[in-house]
Design a protein around this motif. Structure first.
Motif, mmCIF file in Angstrom:
data_model
loop_
_atom_site.group_PDB
_atom_site.id
_atom_site.type_symbol
_atom_site.label_atom_id
_atom_site.label_comp_id
_atom_site.label_asym_id
_atom_site.label_seq_id
_atom_site.Cartn_x
_atom_site.Cartn_y
_atom_site.Cartn_z
ATOM 1 N N GLN A 10 0.828 -1.207 0.000
ATOM 2 C CA GLN A 10 0.000 0.000 0.000
ATOM 3 C C GLN A 10 0.864 1.259 0.000
ATOM 4 O O GLN A 10 0.535 2.239 -0.672
ATOM 5 C CB GLN A 10 -0.934 -0.003 1.210
ATOM 6 C CG GLN A 10 -2.073 -0.996 1.098
ATOM 7 C CD GLN A 10 -3.092 -0.834 2.210
ATOM 8 O OE1 GLN A 10 -2.952 0.018 3.086
ATOM 9 N NE2 GLN A 10 -4.131 -1.648 2.184
ATOM 10 N N SER B 54 1.926 1.732 -3.521
ATOM 11 C CA SER B 54 0.829 2.215 -4.364
ATOM 12 C C SER B 54 0.545 3.696 -4.117
ATOM 13 O O SER B 54 0.292 4.462 -5.062
ATOM 14 C CB SER B 54 -0.436 1.398 -4.096
ATOM 15 O OG SER B 54 -0.246 0.053 -4.495
ATOM 16 N N ARG C 116 3.232 5.705 -5.768
ATOM 17 C CA ARG C 116 3.019 5.711 -7.218
ATOM 18 C C ARG C 116 1.924 6.703 -7.597
ATOM 19 O O ARG C 116 1.997 7.369 -8.639
ATOM 20 C CB ARG C 116 2.666 4.306 -7.699
ATOM 21 C CG ARG C 116 3.837 3.331 -7.729
ATOM 22 C CD ARG C 116 3.407 1.955 -8.138
ATOM 23 N NE ARG C 116 2.785 1.965 -9.462
ATOM 24 C CZ ARG C 116 2.026 0.978 -9.933
ATOM 25 N NH1 ARG C 116 1.773 -0.079 -9.169
ATOM 26 N NH2 ARG C 116 1.523 1.056 -11.140
ATOM 27 N N ALA C 117 0.907 6.824 -6.744
ATOM 28 C CA ALA C 117 -0.159 7.798 -7.005
ATOM 29 C C ALA C 117 0.378 9.224 -6.911
ATOM 30 O O ALA C 117 0.084 10.072 -7.759
ATOM 31 C CB ALA C 117 -1.310 7.591 -6.014
ATOM 32 N N ASP D 216 -4.136 8.468 -13.954
ATOM 33 C CA ASP D 216 -3.442 7.342 -13.315
ATOM 34 C C ASP D 216 -3.430 7.508 -11.800
ATOM 35 O O ASP D 216 -3.617 6.533 -11.057
ATOM 36 C CB ASP D 216 -2.003 7.249 -13.835
ATOM 37 C CG ASP D 216 -1.936 6.826 -15.291
ATOM 38 O OD1 ASP D 216 -2.928 6.256 -15.786
ATOM 39 O OD2 ASP D 216 -0.894 7.057 -15.931
ATOM 40 N N LEU E 65 -5.161 4.887 -9.059
ATOM 41 C CA LEU E 65 -4.433 4.282 -7.943
ATOM 42 C C LEU E 65 -5.106 4.609 -6.610
ATOM 43 O O LEU E 65 -5.206 3.743 -5.727
ATOM 44 C CB LEU E 65 -2.989 4.777 -7.939
ATOM 45 C CG LEU E 65 -2.081 4.171 -9.013
ATOM 46 C CD1 LEU E 65 -0.825 5.015 -9.201
ATOM 47 C CD2 LEU E 65 -1.709 2.741 -8.638
ATOM 48 N N CYS E 66 -5.580 5.842 -6.453
ATOM 49 C CA CYS E 66 -6.291 6.224 -5.228
ATOM 50 C C CYS E 66 -7.585 5.426 -5.073
ATOM 51 O O CYS E 66 -7.931 4.975 -3.970
ATOM 52 C CB CYS E 66 -6.596 7.715 -5.237
ATOM 53 S SG CYS E 66 -5.155 8.778 -4.980
ATOM 54 N N ARG F 268 -8.187 2.485 -6.274
ATOM 55 C CA ARG F 268 -7.845 1.103 -5.946
ATOM 56 C C ARG F 268 -7.536 0.966 -4.458
ATOM 57 O O ARG F 268 -7.944 -0.004 -3.808
ATOM 58 C CB ARG F 268 -6.636 0.678 -6.782
ATOM 59 C CG ARG F 268 -6.483 -0.834 -6.944
ATOM 60 C CD ARG F 268 -5.393 -1.146 -7.942
ATOM 61 N NE ARG F 268 -5.630 -0.464 -9.216
ATOM 62 C CZ ARG F 268 -4.678 -0.153 -10.078
ATOM 63 N NH1 ARG F 268 -3.421 -0.435 -9.805
ATOM 64 N NH2 ARG F 268 -4.975 0.437 -11.217
ATOM 65 N N LEU F 269 -6.810 1.934 -3.917
ATOM 66 C CA LEU F 269 -6.503 1.897 -2.485
ATOM 67 C C LEU F 269 -7.763 2.055 -1.643
ATOM 68 O O LEU F 269 -7.883 1.473 -0.567
ATOM 69 C CB LEU F 269 -5.497 2.998 -2.133
ATOM 70 C CG LEU F 269 -4.036 2.706 -2.457
ATOM 71 C CD1 LEU F 269 -3.196 3.979 -2.384
ATOM 72 C CD2 LEU F 269 -3.481 1.648 -1.527
#
Length: 411
Positions: A314, A317, A320-321, A332, A336-337, A339-340
């Motif tokens: 996490q 991730s 990466r966000a 993107d 990613l946000c 997905r978290l």
């Protein structure tokens, strides 16, 4: 069914045998019984039939009488198995928790050892609330045993857990007490330095940056001749303090030195975490060093696959966000946000707030600044209440920038 196969003894022994062989519930259940039924057997909710006992014994490769050997499921036996195994999963934690519940309080020293291992598993998985429950008992047992080393270690770990939960006042109290005990009893450099490291972290989180800077310098001096990872961890702590003070050049220098001094063979977990920390730092400088951050994240990838926990996944991730947003890849970053948001967040308080700030920045960029402003005000108050002064300043700064764009859209 005889008494020797009564629940919950049968269920505990069944679970122990399955974990010893590294089997999942699905693998053990096979085609004859459902995993749900097996789960109820292991929890003690269902009594086993003679046919099921014979089937499970055959699947495990043991005689049916093995299920009666409850003494091998004692706390000492479970602790020995978990300690000597590389498995630090939720199932290992559950086996320890079950053994602790069944053991009672007859051996405080053994119970302390099992609880210590259990807190480490919870911490690595980001299960801070569960970890804190174990740490409360751990601290009580350490005081009962009246061993200064254990008293120091329990309080140091409690301080780390409290900081991750955002309770900086308690984090500082526990770390300061741990450091006091370590100095009073002239404990080892490692115990003293680890406690002082917790003090530095708590002070930095609480915005007591001058105190944190002084203690960070004291920490670096204390461990300068030490072997192992202590000097690297001290440099990392000092870098964190300098970053909170706004000395990003000094922070980068210390962190780069730590990265250079640590080989992946020395401590792969620390090696990976340092690269995540470096990526985070590079994304917070002005202007953001996106290429350097991307490189450090790439370096961490292999280690993440080997030793990374769901918490570290996490953290990666989230970084990466942040990176995607800094590079102008808003879609993107939003993906990613999102997905978290679907996961149970294990991130620390600071990382959660910073992730929420990023979501607000995305909202503002996509034409929803009013919603972003309301959320940022709430986040700023939350950071203030938790005594995270530099984090609060970061949120207020983002709020001011968002308000400025709202008032002057063409700027």
């Amino acid at each position: 069914m005889g008494r020797m196969l009564e629940q919950p003894i049968f269920g505990r022994r069944l679970r122990e045998l399955r974990l010893e062989r590294g089997l999942s519930q699905a693998a053990l259940a096979g085609h004859e019984i459902s995993t749900g039924y097996l789960s109820r057997l292991e929890s003690g909710a269902r009594p086993p039939t003679d046919r099921v006992v014979a089937y499970l014994a055959e699947r495990l490769g043991v005689p049916a009488s093995t299920f009666a050997e409850a003494e091998t499921g004692s706390l000492a036996h479970v602790l020995a198995r978990v300690t000597s195994s590389p498995d630090r999963s939720d199932e290992a934690a559950a086996a320890l928790a079950d053994a602790l519940a069944a053991a009672g309080d007859h051996s405080p020293a053994l119970r302390w050892q099992a609880l210590w291992l259990l807190t480490r598993i919870r911490s690595r998985s980001g299960q801070y609330a569960e970890e804190l429950d174990h740490l409360r008992e751990l601290t009580r047992l350490a005081d009962e045993l009246d061993m200064p080393e254990l008293r120091t270690r329990a309080r140091t770990q409690t301080a780390r857990c409290m900081r991750a939960l955002g309770d900086n006042e308690q984090a500082y109290a526990f770390s300061a007490e741990a450091f006091r005990i370590a100095r009073q009893h002239d404990l080892s450099t490692r115990d003293t330095a680890t406690a002082l490291l917790a003090v530095v972290s708590a002070e930095a989180e609480a915005g007591r940056l001058s105190d944190a800077r002084a203690h960070a310098d004291e920490l670096c001096a204390l461990v300068k001749d030490s072997s192992g990872t202590l000097p690297v961890e001290a440099a990392w702590a000092a870098a964190t303090v300098r970053m909170r003070q706004g000395d990003l050049t000094g922070a980068q220098g210390l962190l780069e030195q730590a990265l250079q001094d640590l080989d992946s063979h020395d401590d792969l977990m620390l090696w990976m975490r340092l690269r995540l920390a470096a990526a985070s730092l590079y994304l917070q400088v002005e202007p953001a060093r996106t290429e350097a951050a991307s490189l450090r994240l790439q370096e961490a990838e292999t280690a993440l696959g080997l030793v990374g926990t769901p918490l570290h996944q996490q953290e990666r991730s989230a970084l990466r966000a942040h990176l995607a947003f800094q590079q102008g890849r808003t879609a993107d970053a939003r993906a990613l946000c999102e997905r978290l948001a679907e996961e149970e967040l294990l991130l620390s308080f600071r990382d959660r707030v910073r992730l929420d700030v990023l979501r607000c920045q995305i909202l503002a960029t996509e034409g929803r600044p009013e919603e972003a402003v309301d959320t940022l005000r709430t986040l700023a108050r939350k950071a203030n209440e938790s005594l995270n002064t530099d984090l609060a300043a970061e949120v207020w700064r983002t709020l001011a920038e968002t308000l400025a764009r709202l008032q002057n859209p063409g700027a």
